[in-house]
Scaffold this active site. Structure first.
Site, PDB file in Angstrom:
ATOM      1  CB  ALA A   1      29.463  19.707 -13.962  1.00 50.62           C
TER       2      ALA A   1
ATOM      3  CB  ILE B   1      25.180  22.141 -15.801  1.00 53.50           C
ATOM      4  CG1 ILE B   1      24.029  23.362 -15.876  1.00 53.50           C
ATOM      5  CG2 ILE B   1      25.923  22.039 -14.311  1.00 53.50           C
ATOM      6  CD1 ILE B   1      23.049  23.253 -14.697  1.00 53.50           C
ATOM      7  CB  ALA B   2      30.191  24.159 -15.674  1.00 52.91           C
TER       8      ALA B   2
ATOM      9  NE  ARG C   1      36.458  14.793 -11.594  1.00 47.15           N
ATOM     10  CZ  ARG C   1      35.859  13.661 -11.785  1.00 47.15           C
ATOM     11  NH1 ARG C   1      35.028  13.175 -11.006  1.00 47.15           N
ATOM     12  NH2 ARG C   1      35.321  13.845 -13.168  1.00 47.15           N
TER      13      ARG C   1
ATOM     14  CE1 TYR D   1      37.039  20.792  -8.603  1.00 45.44           C
ATOM     15  CE2 TYR D   1      36.318  19.602  -6.803  1.00 45.44           C
ATOM     16  CZ  TYR D   1      36.364  19.692  -8.256  1.00 45.44           C
ATOM     17  OH  TYR D   1      35.717  18.977  -9.069  1.00 45.44           O
TER      18      TYR D   1
ATOM     19  CG  HIS E   1      25.777  21.307  -3.961  1.00 46.65           C
ATOM     20  ND1 HIS E   1      24.512  21.412  -4.446  1.00 46.65           N
ATOM     21  CD2 HIS E   1      26.416  20.876  -5.085  1.00 46.65           C
ATOM     22  CE1 HIS E   1      24.170  20.780  -5.851  1.00 46.65           C
ATOM     23  NE2 HIS E   1      25.550  20.966  -6.283  1.00 46.65           N
TER      24      HIS E   1
ATOM     25  CE  LYS F   1      18.901  21.305 -10.795  1.00 48.08           C
ATOM     26  NZ  LYS F   1      18.749  20.074 -11.056  1.00 48.08           N
TER      27      LYS F   1
ATOM     28  NE  ARG G   1      21.019  14.874 -14.420  1.00 50.71           N
ATOM     29  CZ  ARG G   1      22.266  15.180 -15.122  1.00 50.71           C
ATOM     30  NH1 ARG G   1      23.097  14.233 -15.493  1.00 50.71           N
ATOM     31  NH2 ARG G   1      22.106  16.412 -15.619  1.00 50.71           N
TER      32      ARG G   1
ATOM     33  CG  ASP H   1      18.760  15.757 -12.154  1.00 51.22           C
ATOM     34  OD1 ASP H   1      19.618  16.433 -11.852  1.00 51.22           O
ATOM     35  OD2 ASP H   1      18.257  15.534 -13.222  1.00 51.22           O
TER      36      ASP H   1
END
Length: 328
Positions: free
Chosen positions: A12, A14-15, A37, A58, A79, A97, A165, A177
């Site tokens: 992702a 953010i990673a 993936r 994963y 999650h 989060k 989102r 979000d």
């Protein structure tokens, strides 16, 4: 120094942009494995960040006995599944989060961690920031007297409809979000759960909240307001636009800042008492690195989780109340 071998479940944004660069700065972290993936995407990240292993699923990463801790930056709806699978594989988990869509689900995830004898922490990197700690220290020292009112705002540009989102089936919407930052900021600073919550939202055609405001009243007499939204124009200077700010008013004065959540560098807040204003500057490292390093100390040294299970559940309860108010 002993280092923990970390695996990252997912590629992702953010990673890529925040957490993995933060991991590279954490003194007790080894970026060991990445899973995507598909293997091609994982290998891109491997080359980019220097992971030792790359996996095309994963499951493969969780089966690697060398992986000690896992970071999960997956969409909100994934999650629970992958956090529990990682916990059952005896991996410590730092999950983005909001940890869960509700207090009930968050509690189940926490119970899974306790059952398997591993640690689980919700990833709110900004709570690890020296800036956040400095503002909280001002309140604890009663620099502005007793707090009577707090306001927290986080509003961004809107997103393309293809963005997760913007979809209800992936638990999109501004409260999940963005608003979770506001609720945690209020709960962290005030150290009290509201007695009464009122909220209102504006919904998109896809039936997600794109503009949500909540008013909170506390037994102590404090009041708080949070504003979250995904309503600003994407066209401004052709870049992502946002508003981040907070205001805290007390019986002797106030504290205010327009510092962005998870910002680093030299960050300022203003303390106003009477007709005097003082600008205070806090030198703030990359928050995600601080977060990973603190979680690492919890694993290696038995330090207490900075974002405790109690706090995660407290925030999930507040989110539940707001979601109920807006009929989400």
């Amino acid at each position: 120094m002993q280092k923990i071998k970390w695996g990252v479940l997912g590629t992702a944004g953010i990673a890529k942009e925040q957490t993995i660069p933060g991991m590279k700065e954490a003194s007790n972290c080894e970026v060991y494995a990445i899973a995507g993936r598909n293997l091609e995407k994982a290998k891109e990240f491997q080359e980019m960040f220097g992971f030792e292993k790359a996996y095309g699923s994963y499951e493969e990463l969780l089966q690697d006995p060398e992986v000690e801790a896992v970071y999960i930056p997956l969409p909100n709806t994934l999650h629970y599944e992958w956090t529990v699978k990682a916990l059952e594989a005896k991996k410590h988990v730092l999950c983005e989060k909001p940890l869960a869509p509700s207090e009930e689900v968050a509690r189940q995830m926490i119970e899974a961690a306790e059952k398997n004898g591993v640690l689980l922490m919700e990833a709110f990197a900004y709570l690890h920031s020296p800036f956040t700690k400095a503002v909280k220290a001002e309140l604890d020292a009663k620099t502005i007297g007793d707090v009577v009112y707090m306001e927290s705002t986080f509003i961004t540009s809107d997103y393309d409809i293809s963005n997760i989102r913007m979809r209800r089936d992936t638990l999109g919407g501004c409260l999940y979000d963005l608003g979770c930052y506001n609720t945690t900021q209020i709960l962290w600073m005030l150290e009290e759960e509201p007695e009464r919550v009122q909220a209102i939202s504006d919904f998109s055609e896809e039936n997600i909240d794109v503009n949500t405001t909540a008013i909170m009243n506390f037994k102590s007499g404090k009041r708080a307001v949070m504003h979250s939204g995904m309503v600003l124009s994407k066209e401004i200077e052709e870049k992502f636009d946002r508003i981040d700010n907070f205001r805290i008013h007390g019986t002797k004065g106030s504290i205010r800042s327009d510092v962005q959540f998870n910002q680093c560098g030299k960050l300022a807040y203003v303390v106003s008492i009477g007709d005097k204003e003082e600008i205070k500057v806090v030198d703030t490292p990359q928050n995600y690195g601080l977060e990973v390093e603190q979680f690492g100390r919890c694993i290696l040294e038995g330090e207490e989780l900075h974002v405790s299970h109690e706090f995660t559940l407290k925030n999930a309860r507040l989110m539940d109340r707001i979601l109920k108010e807006i009929n989400y």
